[in-house]
Design an enzyme around this catalytic site. Structure first.
Site, PDB file in Angstrom:
ATOM      1  N   GLU A   1      -5.395 -49.082  26.942  1.00 32.56           N
ATOM      2  CA  GLU A   1      -6.406 -48.296  26.936  1.00 32.56           C
ATOM      3  C   GLU A   1      -6.046 -46.895  26.723  1.00 32.56           C
ATOM      4  OE1 GLU A   1      -9.444 -46.182  30.124  1.00 32.56           O
ATOM      5  OE2 GLU A   1      -9.420 -48.513  30.284  1.00 32.56           O
ATOM      6  N   HIS A   2      -4.772 -46.531  27.538  1.00 39.18           N
ATOM      7  CA  HIS A   2      -4.385 -45.157  27.563  1.00 39.18           C
ATOM      8  C   HIS A   2      -3.383 -45.020  26.266  1.00 39.18           C
ATOM      9  CE1 HIS A   2      -5.085 -43.592  31.632  1.00 39.18           C
ATOM     10  NE2 HIS A   2      -5.646 -45.029  31.764  1.00 39.18           N
TER      11      HIS A   2
ATOM     12  N   GLU B   1      -3.002 -42.177  37.987  1.00 33.08           N
ATOM     13  CA  GLU B   1      -4.257 -42.792  38.212  1.00 33.08           C
ATOM     14  C   GLU B   1      -4.381 -43.661  39.369  1.00 33.08           C
ATOM     15  OE1 GLU B   1      -7.742 -45.075  35.615  1.00 33.08           O
ATOM     16  OE2 GLU B   1      -5.796 -44.524  34.656  1.00 33.08           O
TER      17      GLU B   1
END
Length: 433
Positions: A69-70, A146
């Site tokens: 996703e990143h 994160e």
């Protein structure tokens, strides 16, 4: 709306079906394109939904779906990461993605006139990422930050601890984000392999809502997606129900001001026809200011500022969980009150008035929550991916209206008597008895 069966012949781009204003077309590659026009808005929301999430990771891949996703935003064959950011900023749009246990979504919201850019950007990112070694290492550091940030948010962390306690070794029990160790161990080759295996047209749905025309979205999708072999859409995920587990307790000591508590049970999978009754039950339990839990824990006793309940459904499992944050010396009392409420509802159900209020809250929340193009896009995209069909808002409202107090009592007696799992994060060393 009738979805052409995955086992049937693959139609051309012109084949479409309609449900109210929702239209579906199936491209020869197996990509599904679904749209919903919203008269009177100037926005367009588009998302590429992929039927792959954290539960699809095998040993050595934990966190791969979220890492991608990143990573996919770091650059493509045609665009650098800076250019991706500049192009969406230049039109005042939003471009983002999120990963869940069973799917991943890359989405954009723009003015209707900028829909071609949004589709091209999304498809470019999803299908043509360069994924260089340097980008992998750069984004690895971001993901690790994160994970560290999540560890500083006890309420967020509690959800993962609870899932692990509730589902144990099942893939649904793993954190979507992975762990520090698993993310550090992911390799470029492993990430690339997961991407190429899972991010294929038959596993994808391109959904668009807002001031859009189906034929135009279809045209943009055909132009943006690279040539691909003929394919058949992957059938909606399903499997045998996950067996109800044993009661578990997880306590994580942390130097926080509050003790964060989550109590819950296995719920219903998303194909269970009793899910609407469960949603009514959940709303009456902890979904609003008049809910039993809010009234008993906060309003009448002042034991916590935040207390609520929530349900989650997957293809083969589900959960109903209650959260509360309180002073550590009140943890035992809060736990006792929550258990008393759950036991009472399991034994006697809800009053007619509670059921009526909960149904009204669900109806209002549904309609108000679908007044923007992004929420409509999300609804039709998820329905296509999860069910292979659409359910109109009217059908959903009718299902809510049809729920009776006896329906709620029956589901409460079944679900709330299942083994209770407890998770705690805070300055405590053991769970309350």
């Amino acid at each position: 709306m009738t979805l052409l069966a995955p086992s049937g012949p693959t139609p051309g781009a012109g084949a479409a079906s309609n449900s109210d204003e929702v239209t579906l077309s199936l491209l020869p590659s197996g990509l599904r394109v679904v749209t919903e026009p919203l008269p009177g808005v100037r926005s367009a929301s588009v998302g590429v939904w992929i039927g792959a999430g954290s539960r699809d990771e095998v040993a050595g891949q934990a966190g791969a779906a979220h890492f991608l996703e990143h990573l996919l935003f770091k650059g493509t064959a045609r665009r650098t990461s800076v250019r991706i950011a500049e192009e969406i900023d230049a039109v005042g749009g939003e471009l983002n993605a999120f990963t869940a246990k069973e799917h991943t979504c890359f989405y954009a919201q723009v003015l209707d006139t900028d829909l071609p850019l949004a589709v091209d950007l999304l498809v470019d990112v999803v299908t043509a990422a360069t994924m260089t070694p340097a980008d992998v290492e750069l984004e690895r550091a971001v993901v690790l930050e994160e994970i560290a940030m999540r560890a500083d948010d006890p309420e967020d962390m509690l959800g993962e601890v609870f899932d692990t306690a509730l589902f144990g070794d099942h893939p649904l029990g793993r954190p979507v984000i992975g762990s520090q160790a698993s993310v550090e161990a992911l390799t470029q080759a492993g990430l690339h392999g997961f991407w190429r295996e899972r991010y294929t047209p038959p596993r994808m749905v391109l959904a668009a809502a807002g001031n859009v025309e189906h034929a135009r979205v279809l045209e943009l999708a055909e132009a943006a997606f690279p040539a691909a072999p003929a394919g058949t859409p992957l059938a909606p995920r399903q499997g045998p129900p996950v067996a109800t587990g044993e009661a578990r307790v997880e306590v994580h000591h942390a130097d926080t001001e509050q003790a964060h508590l989550m109590l819950g049970v296995r719920g219903l999978d998303r194909r269970d026809e009793r899910r609407t009754a469960l949603e009514v039950l959940n709303t009456a339990l902890g979904g609003g200011l008049s809910s039993r839990l809010f009234q008993q824990v906060r309003e009448q006793r002042g034991l916590a500022y935040s207390v609520y309940s929530a349900t989650t459904s997957y293809a083969d499992a589900g959960q109903l969980a209650v959260y509360a944050g309180c002073q550590p010396d009140r943890l035992g009392e809060v736990t006792s009150v929550i258990r008393e409420v759950l036991d009472s509802v399991a034994e006697r159900g809800l009053t007619d008035a509670e059921v009526a209020r909960a149904k009204g809250a669900l109806r209002g929340g549904l309609v108000l929550g679908l007044e923007d193009s992004a929420s409509r896009m999300s609804r039709i995209g998820r329905h296509e991916l999860d069910y292979g069909r659409q359910r109109s808002i009217r059908q959903t409202l009718d299902a809510i209206e049809a729920v009776t107090p006896d329906d709620v009592a029956a589901i409460a007696a079944e679900v709330l008597n299942r083994p209770l799992t407890t998770a705690v994060i805070g300055p405590v060393d053991e769970a309350p008895s």
